[in-house]
Design a protein around this motif. Sequence first.
Motif, PDB file in Angstrom:
ATOM      1  N   ASP A  67       0.820  -1.208   0.000  1.00 27.97           N
ATOM      2  CA  ASP A  67       0.000   0.000   0.000  1.00 27.97           C
ATOM      3  C   ASP A  67       0.858   1.265   0.000  1.00 27.97           C
TER       4      ASP A  67
ATOM      5  N   TRP B  80       1.643   1.772  -3.594  1.00 31.50           N
ATOM      6  CA  TRP B  80       0.533   2.318  -4.364  1.00 31.50           C
ATOM      7  C   TRP B  80       0.274   3.779  -4.011  1.00 31.50           C
ATOM      8  N   CYS B  81       0.521   4.155  -2.757  1.00 35.12           N
ATOM      9  CA  CYS B  81       0.408   5.564  -2.376  1.00 35.12           C
ATOM     10  C   CYS B  81       1.437   6.406  -3.130  1.00 35.12           C
TER      11      CYS B  81
ATOM     12  N   SER C  65       0.232   6.718  -6.677  1.00 36.92           N
ATOM     13  CA  SER C  65      -0.842   7.708  -6.722  1.00 36.92           C
ATOM     14  C   SER C  65      -0.278   9.124  -6.658  1.00 36.92           C
TER      15      SER C  65
ATOM     16  N   VAL D 212      -6.915   1.887  -2.965  1.00 32.58           N
ATOM     17  CA  VAL D 212      -6.060   1.989  -1.775  1.00 32.58           C
ATOM     18  C   VAL D 212      -6.822   2.537  -0.583  1.00 32.58           C
TER      19      VAL D 212
ATOM     20  N   TYR E 117      -3.705   8.584   3.973  1.00 32.38           N
ATOM     21  CA  TYR E 117      -3.546   8.406   2.522  1.00 32.38           C
ATOM     22  C   TYR E 117      -3.171   9.730   1.864  1.00 32.38           C
TER      23      TYR E 117
END
Length: 312
Positions: A86, A89-90, A93, A193, A202
């Motif tokens: 994660d 993926w953050c 992003s 996510v 996030y």
Amino acid sequence: LRNLWRTNSIMKNSQNKVGFIAKYAKVLTVLAVLCGATSGVLGKLITAPSMAIGFWRLSIALPFFIIPALMNKEKREKLKAISPKDYMWCFVSGAFLFAHFFSWFSAVKLTNIASAAVLASLHPLVVLLVTVFLYKKKVNAKAVAAIAVALVGGAVIVGVDYSSFAGGNLEGNVFAFLAAMFMGLYFAVGDAVRKRVEGGLYVLLVFTSCWICFTIGNVVTGTQLLGYPAMDYVMLFAMAMLCQIGAHAVFNLCIGHVSSLYVSTWETGDAVFSTIFAILFLSQVPKSYEIIGCIIVVCALLYYNRQESNHE
């Protein structure tokens, strides 16, 4: 007794803050859209290049997200609990958000803000494609038709500008369309996510990733960060306060108290507010074909938001 009184006071203050946000969430959402709509005008007025604008916007705003997270023990524990996947993926992003910001700032410097704002609003197209081909989800046929109509409106804006490529209009419109594509990818990644990572954390991780990308970008391109007119730094501070905190942070606070349809509909109105601000502060009056294209895109996206809400 003293400790009990302090605890009750803290709880009461906390409840008042939550109550304020819950009570005025709809008004705050509209104000957040208005704050975000100033990005185009400020980006146009700032003489610094796009890479420097993004760096300073994030540098000024990030402490407002980092300090509260580091000072809160619970949030620190939650940060440690996030999986490496994660975190990755953050970062991805944040990289998409970096590309969106860079494309957007480049667009407003090269083309009419009305055109740039409307074209940048086409990000639901990317979300739609990712939803269908990557997430393998069914979508509302009417929503697909609405996006198709929005693309027609975008084509009206971009197509007529083809003859003015030498003047930079087409190039700016292309950057605006890229801004929409990267924003769509940013939303698509976040949609997955966010189910596993708390909203505030996030946003913190994504903004940090975005700042790292801008830092690397400035080093690679050799972009100077200092030496611009003093007014540039005043407007960069205003951009950080209004757009990064006043818009992004407020959206995240309000999202739990208003429907996604309400937020997405007002986000579509960002293009309208951006156009109004451009007329008021830059005397940028849209041409007739730009107005037609804007109306087509905004109406199509409003219809898209409605269909998506009904489908859910």
